[in-house]
Design an enzyme around this catalytic site. Structure first.
Site, PDB file in Angstrom:
ATOM      1  N   TYR A 274     -19.924  -5.238   2.133  1.00 34.11           N
ATOM      2  CA  TYR A 274     -20.323  -6.477   1.460  1.00 34.11           C
ATOM      3  C   TYR A 274     -19.187  -7.166   0.708  1.00 34.11           C
ATOM      4  CZ  TYR A 274     -24.967  -4.725   2.529  1.00 34.11           C
ATOM      5  OH  TYR A 274     -26.079  -4.269   3.190  1.00 34.11           O
TER       6      TYR A 274
ATOM      7  N   HIS B  87     -27.156 -13.971   5.299  1.00 34.95           N
ATOM      8  CA  HIS B  87     -26.787 -12.555   5.253  1.00 34.95           C
ATOM      9  C   HIS B  87     -25.280 -12.439   5.169  1.00 34.95           C
ATOM     10  CE1 HIS B  87     -30.860 -11.424   5.935  1.00 34.95           C
ATOM     11  NE2 HIS B  87     -30.914 -12.313   6.909  1.00 34.95           N
TER      12      HIS B  87
HETATM   13  O1  CA2 Z   1     -26.000  -8.706   4.811  1.00 32.90           O
HETATM   14  C1  CA2 Z   1     -26.813  -9.021   3.947  1.00 32.90           C
HETATM   15  O2  CA2 Z   1     -26.642  -9.939   3.150  1.00 32.90           O
HETATM   16  C2  CA2 Z   1     -28.104  -8.210   3.790  1.00 32.90           C
HETATM   17  O3  CA2 Z   1     -29.169  -9.130   3.571  1.00 32.90           O
HETATM   18  C3  CA2 Z   1     -27.892  -7.301   2.596  1.00 32.90           C
HETATM   19  C4  CA2 Z   1     -29.020  -6.306   2.372  1.00 32.90           C
HETATM   20  C5  CA2 Z   1     -29.355  -5.549   3.661  1.00 32.90           C
HETATM   21  O4  CA2 Z   1     -30.506  -4.726   3.447  1.00 32.90           O
HETATM   22  C6  CA2 Z   1     -29.626  -6.505   4.799  1.00 32.90           C
HETATM   23  O5  CA2 Z   1     -29.892  -5.754   5.977  1.00 32.90           O
HETATM   24  C7  CA2 Z   1     -28.431  -7.407   5.034  1.00 32.90           C
HETATM   25  C8  CA2 Z   1     -28.622  -5.299   1.271  1.00 32.90           C
HETATM   26  C9  CA2 Z   1     -28.469  -5.940  -0.075  1.00 32.90           C
HETATM   27  C10 CA2 Z   1     -27.180  -5.557  -0.743  1.00 32.90           C
HETATM   28  O6  CA2 Z   1     -27.141  -4.179  -0.994  1.00 32.90           O
HETATM   29  C11 CA2 Z   1     -26.003  -3.652  -1.568  1.00 32.90           C
HETATM   30  C12 CA2 Z   1     -26.017  -2.290  -1.727  1.00 32.90           C
HETATM   31  C13 CA2 Z   1     -24.921  -1.664  -2.286  1.00 32.90           C
HETATM   32  C14 CA2 Z   1     -23.825  -2.412  -2.689  1.00 32.90           C
HETATM   33  C15 CA2 Z   1     -23.827  -3.790  -2.520  1.00 32.90           C
HETATM   34  C16 CA2 Z   1     -24.929  -4.428  -1.965  1.00 32.90           C
END
Ligand code: CA2
Length: 145
Positions: free
Chosen positions: A24, A101
């Site tokens: 991310y 996303h």
């Molecule tokens: O790629 C994206 O923006 C997502 O929407 C992010 C979600 C994920 O479940 C989707 O499949 C794709 C996750 C949210 C962010 O989670 C984090 C976890 C740990 C560290 C940073 C962000």
């Protein structure tokens, strides 16, 4: 009167920049909100931001947008792949919305490929990192008369 967009970030997006930089990136949620706010200002809009880890809180915020917003930008986090209720909230308010996303959900685990919003989002931005929020704002703003 300045027209307003609602920016919605769903579960776990408060962890942006804190964990998982390989997936991310290193930008924080505050950075994301600034990127969206700056892009909106360019297009003549203001932004109200919400992040929550609770589905019902997100749904209430989406319902409230009916009162004073002209569009929604949403990264629903994991709810993308699970939530009919979030889809119903977004279609229920009859405002155009952009689905964002940060990561390329089409090239990760199979379960991330399906989105409950894919056929109702006016704009979909996938895998552009946090700059995708600016793209989403610009593309959504262009659709709003
Ligand atoms: O790629 C994206 O923006 C997502 O929407 C992010 C979600 C994920 O479940 C989707 O499949 C794709 C996750 C949210 C962010 O989670 C984090 C976890 C740990 C560290 C940073 C962000």
């Amino acid at each position: 009167m300045t027209r307003r967009l609602l920016l919605v970030n769903g579960p776990n997006l408060n962890l942006l920049g804190v964990r998982d930089p390989a997936v991310y990136g290193t930008s924080t949620l505050a950075d994301v909100e600034r990127i969206a706010t700056d892009a909106a200002a360019e297009a003549g809009f203001e932004v109200r931001s919400i992040q929550s880890n609770h589905e019902g809180v997100l749904i209430d915020a989406i319902h409230a947008a009916r009162e004073d917003c002209v569009g929604v930008i949403i990264n629903p986090g994991g709810l993308t792949h699970t939530s009919v209720a979030l889809r119903d909230a977004l279609t229920g308010i009859s405002l155009p919305f952009a689905e964002v996303h940060i990561s390329d959900v089409n090239n990760r685990e199979e379960f991330r490929r399906f989105s409950y919003l894919h056929d109702v989002a006016a704009v979909r931005i996938i895998g552009e990192g946090v700059d995708g929020y600016a793209t989403a704002v610009a593309r959504l703003a262009a659709l709003i008369p």
